[in-house]
Design a protein around this motif. Structure first.
Motif, mmCIF file in Angstrom:
data_model
loop_
_atom_site.group_PDB
_atom_site.id
_atom_site.type_symbol
_atom_site.label_atom_id
_atom_site.label_comp_id
_atom_site.label_asym_id
_atom_site.label_seq_id
_atom_site.Cartn_x
_atom_site.Cartn_y
_atom_site.Cartn_z
ATOM 1 N N GLY A 362 9.944 -13.274 10.600
ATOM 2 C CA GLY A 362 9.025 -13.089 11.728
ATOM 3 C C GLY A 362 7.708 -12.462 11.276
ATOM 4 N N PRO A 363 6.713 -12.419 12.158
ATOM 5 C CA PRO A 363 5.411 -11.828 11.809
ATOM 6 C C PRO A 363 5.531 -10.339 11.476
ATOM 7 C CG PRO A 363 5.315 -12.976 13.929
ATOM 8 C CD PRO A 363 6.748 -12.921 13.537
ATOM 9 N N GLY A 364 4.663 -9.869 10.605
ATOM 10 C CA GLY A 364 4.691 -8.455 10.202
ATOM 11 C C GLY A 364 5.931 -8.172 9.382
ATOM 12 N N LEU A 365 6.584 -7.057 9.687
ATOM 13 C CA LEU A 365 7.835 -6.736 8.979
ATOM 14 C C LEU A 365 8.981 -7.619 9.457
ATOM 15 C CD1 LEU A 365 7.596 -2.834 8.933
ATOM 16 C CD2 LEU A 365 7.191 -4.407 7.016
ATOM 17 N N GLY A 366 8.810 -8.259 10.606
ATOM 18 C CA GLY A 366 9.818 -9.206 11.089
ATOM 19 C C GLY A 366 11.059 -8.539 11.641
ATOM 20 N N VAL A 367 10.937 -7.257 12.003
ATOM 21 C CA VAL A 367 12.078 -6.552 12.598
ATOM 22 C C VAL A 367 11.607 -5.820 13.858
ATOM 23 C CG1 VAL A 367 13.413 -6.238 10.478
ATOM 24 C CG2 VAL A 367 11.693 -4.519 11.102
ATOM 25 N N GLU A 368 12.565 -5.575 14.765
ATOM 26 C CA GLU A 368 12.239 -4.880 16.017
ATOM 27 C C GLU A 368 12.985 -3.543 16.051
ATOM 28 O OE1 GLU A 368 12.559 -5.594 20.831
ATOM 29 O OE2 GLU A 368 13.133 -7.234 19.489
ATOM 30 N N VAL A 369 12.241 -2.475 16.269
ATOM 31 C CA VAL A 369 12.840 -1.134 16.321
ATOM 32 C C VAL A 369 13.402 -0.886 17.721
ATOM 33 C CG1 VAL A 369 12.302 1.334 16.222
ATOM 34 C CG2 VAL A 369 11.344 -0.231 14.511
ATOM 35 N N ASP A 370 14.620 -0.349 17.763
ATOM 36 C CA ASP A 370 15.252 0.005 19.040
ATOM 37 C C ASP A 370 14.817 1.422 19.409
ATOM 38 O OD1 ASP A 370 16.883 0.722 21.123
ATOM 39 O OD2 ASP A 370 18.689 -0.210 20.278
ATOM 40 N N GLU A 371 13.900 1.533 20.355
ATOM 41 C CA GLU A 371 13.330 2.854 20.656
ATOM 42 C C GLU A 371 14.323 3.782 21.358
ATOM 43 O OE1 GLU A 371 9.200 3.310 21.446
ATOM 44 O OE2 GLU A 371 8.779 1.197 21.060
ATOM 45 N N SER A 372 15.399 3.218 21.914
ATOM 46 C CA SER A 372 16.428 4.097 22.492
ATOM 47 C C SER A 372 17.157 4.860 21.381
ATOM 48 C CB SER A 372 17.425 3.291 23.332
ATOM 49 O OG SER A 372 18.226 2.475 22.497
ATOM 50 N N VAL A 373 17.205 4.268 20.186
ATOM 51 C CA VAL A 373 17.837 4.956 19.044
ATOM 52 C C VAL A 373 16.941 6.113 18.580
ATOM 53 C CG1 VAL A 373 18.663 4.648 16.657
ATOM 54 C CG2 VAL A 373 19.110 2.887 18.383
ATOM 55 N N ILE A 374 15.639 5.918 18.685
ATOM 56 C CA ILE A 374 14.711 7.010 18.362
ATOM 57 C C ILE A 374 14.954 8.182 19.317
ATOM 58 C CG2 ILE A 374 12.268 7.691 18.441
ATOM 59 C CD1 ILE A 374 11.578 5.013 17.208
ATOM 60 N N GLU A 375 15.082 7.887 20.590
ATOM 61 C CA GLU A 375 15.353 8.943 21.584
ATOM 62 C C GLU A 375 16.651 9.676 21.256
ATOM 63 O OE1 GLU A 375 13.458 10.082 24.063
ATOM 64 O OE2 GLU A 375 11.956 8.776 23.158
ATOM 65 N N LYS A 376 17.647 8.891 20.849
ATOM 66 C CA LYS A 376 18.980 9.459 20.578
ATOM 67 C C LYS A 376 18.947 10.462 19.425
ATOM 68 C CE LYS A 376 23.528 7.572 19.193
ATOM 69 N NZ LYS A 376 24.195 6.300 18.836
ATOM 70 N N TYR A 377 18.158 10.182 18.384
ATOM 71 C CA TYR A 377 18.220 11.018 17.169
ATOM 72 C C TYR A 377 16.960 11.863 16.940
ATOM 73 C CZ TYR A 377 22.312 8.259 15.872
ATOM 74 O OH TYR A 377 23.550 7.663 15.855
ATOM 75 N N LEU A 378 16.038 11.849 17.891
ATOM 76 C CA LEU A 378 14.780 12.571 17.703
ATOM 77 C C LEU A 378 15.034 14.073 17.499
ATOM 78 C CD1 LEU A 378 11.716 11.977 17.723
ATOM 79 C CD2 LEU A 378 11.716 12.596 20.142
ATOM 80 N N CYS A 379 14.388 14.648 16.493
ATOM 81 C CA CYS A 379 14.602 16.064 16.185
ATOM 82 C C CYS A 379 13.281 16.637 15.685
ATOM 83 C CB CYS A 379 15.703 16.203 15.127
ATOM 84 S SG CYS A 379 15.987 17.896 14.651
ATOM 85 N N ARG A 380 12.562 17.318 16.554
ATOM 86 C CA ARG A 380 11.238 17.808 16.176
ATOM 87 C C ARG A 380 11.274 19.204 15.563
ATOM 88 N NH1 ARG A 380 7.238 14.400 17.086
ATOM 89 N NH2 ARG A 380 7.484 12.779 18.655
ATOM 90 N N GLN A 381 12.458 19.788 15.441
ATOM 91 C CA GLN A 381 12.570 21.145 14.884
ATOM 92 C C GLN A 381 12.733 21.108 13.366
ATOM 93 O OE1 GLN A 381 12.122 23.794 16.857
ATOM 94 N NE2 GLN A 381 11.766 22.257 18.429
#
Ligand code: MG
Length: 381
Positions: A362-381
């Motif tokens: 696909g165009p670019g990197l050809g992959v789609e990031v699942d942003e719900s997974v980002i929410e699940k593991y987000l850790c700003r500390q």
């Protein structure tokens, strides 16, 4: 097309089964993803190889680099690279500032590909191969493996059964343990499968040479990071004393760092990590430098599915070194340790088939990031 927003997402997840390499135990995995969005709504993703520095890297991206990026031409990635590198040059050059720049650069390549309607490998000049042969990175130390080296042999055999034709194990746990572990794994996988070993710079020169002589007898394909990355003289001494090819560079940055490693004859194989060494723009220059000196280039990869996709595009464009009918193609490092971030981040995970992975089309990197997974593991500390 202008850059409208730049965001960084430090991720963290706890492991069920801790494991160790020669430097420390891993009890959690981390990653840092970068998202750049243009004023026309095109989104690019990048990744930074971050160890435990995700929140610090996010601060560099969002507080130091973002003010320089918003409003700029999103397709001027080389101009942006030089501008950001020079902005932090006096206190940067290596480490976190270059790592953070890598993630931004990669996201801009993803955008460029999406705008052009082409995969990144085509933007880079085209791919030598549609599939990249992978090697399995594993055989870390666990509580079980410390008690019984046969655990490592069983793990290696499982990779071979899955279709891998090359595997890499960890050493640097003491000479006697290393020798026993390597012998056990070699016996289990037989002579047809390539075996590499990685000390993660745990040896001094004398120990590296003693271990390296045993590795030669075990027909090891390369000995990775025998000594600390700053010790280029040490690398040269180890390389000159041994027949086994010496690999290194996952802790090196930019063309300037690799210039020293290559020009001084320190390594047979360079292993830049695209997600830390300066991104795809810088990786191209390092690969050219390596080719100019006839040094093999096999990138280091230890990240999420995004990092693997990035590596697939770049590796697809690397020529065989040396070129011949029977050359060894550049390989994809595929970390097989527990990592939910790697396995869950893509909407459509990359497929491993008979020890190889297809380059995304696909165009670019050809992959789609699942942003719900980002929410699940987000850790700003
Ligand atoms: Mg390594």
């Amino acid at each position: 097309m202008r850059i409208d927003s730049v965001s960084a997402y430090p991720l963290r997840c706890i492991l069920k089964q801790p494991f160790a390499y020669s430097q420390k135990w891993f009890r959690h995995r981390t990653a840092l993803l970068v998202k750049v969005v243009t004023d026309e709504g095109v989104t690019g993703w990048g990744e930074v190889f971050c160890h435990d520095a995700g929140p610090a890297l996010a601060a560099i991206i969002e507080r130091v680099y973002r003010p320089l990026l918003v409003g700029r031409d999103a397709l001027a990635r080389e101009v942006i690279w030089e501008t950001l590198y020079n902005w932090t040059r006096d206190y940067g050059q290596k480490g976190l500032t270059t790592a953070a720049l890598s993630g931004i650069d990669i996201a801009l390549w993803d955008i460029a590909g999406k705008v052009a309607g082409l995969p990144v490998c085509k933007l880079l000049g085209g791919n030598f191969r549609d599939q990249v042969q992978a090697y399995a990175t594993g055989m870390y130390l666990t509580e079980k493996a410390m008690a019984d080296p046969a655990v490592l042999a069983q793990e290696a055999s499982a990779y071979v059964e899955q279709g891998f034709r090359a595997v890499k194990m960890k050493v640097g746990f003491g000479l006697q343990r290393d020798i026993a572990n390597v012998a056990s794994v070699r016996k289990a996988i037989g002579d047809e499968v390539s075996l590499m070993v990685d000390a993660n710079h745990a040896c001094d020169v004398a120990t590296a040479i003693r271990l390296g002589r045993v590795l030669q007898d075990q027909r090891v394909a390369w000995f990775e990071e025998p000594v600390v990355p700053e010790d280029i003289e040490g690398y040269c001494a180890v390389r000159h004393a041994l027949d086994v090819p010496i690999a290194g560079g996952e802790a090196e940055f930019t063309r300037y760092g690799f210039r020293s490693l290559i020009e001084r004859g320190a390594v047979d194989i360079v292993q830049p990590d695209i997600c830390i060494t300066g991104g795809i723009s810088e990786m191209k220059k390092i690969a050219t430098l390596a080719q100019t000196w006839h040094v093999r280039c096999i990138p280091h990869v230890w990240g999420t599915g995004v990092a693997i996709a990035i590596a697939l595009h770049v590796i697809a464009t690397l020529p065989d070194e040396p070129p011949s009918l029977h050359s060894l193609p550049p390989l994809l490092e595929l970390d097989r340790t527990e990592n939910p971030l790697r396995d869950e981040i893509l909407v459509t995970p990359l497929q491993l088939k008979a020890g190889s992975m297809k380059v995304p089309e696909g165009p670019g990197l050809g992959v789609e990031v699942d942003e719900s997974v980002i929410e699940k593991y987000l850790c700003r500390q």
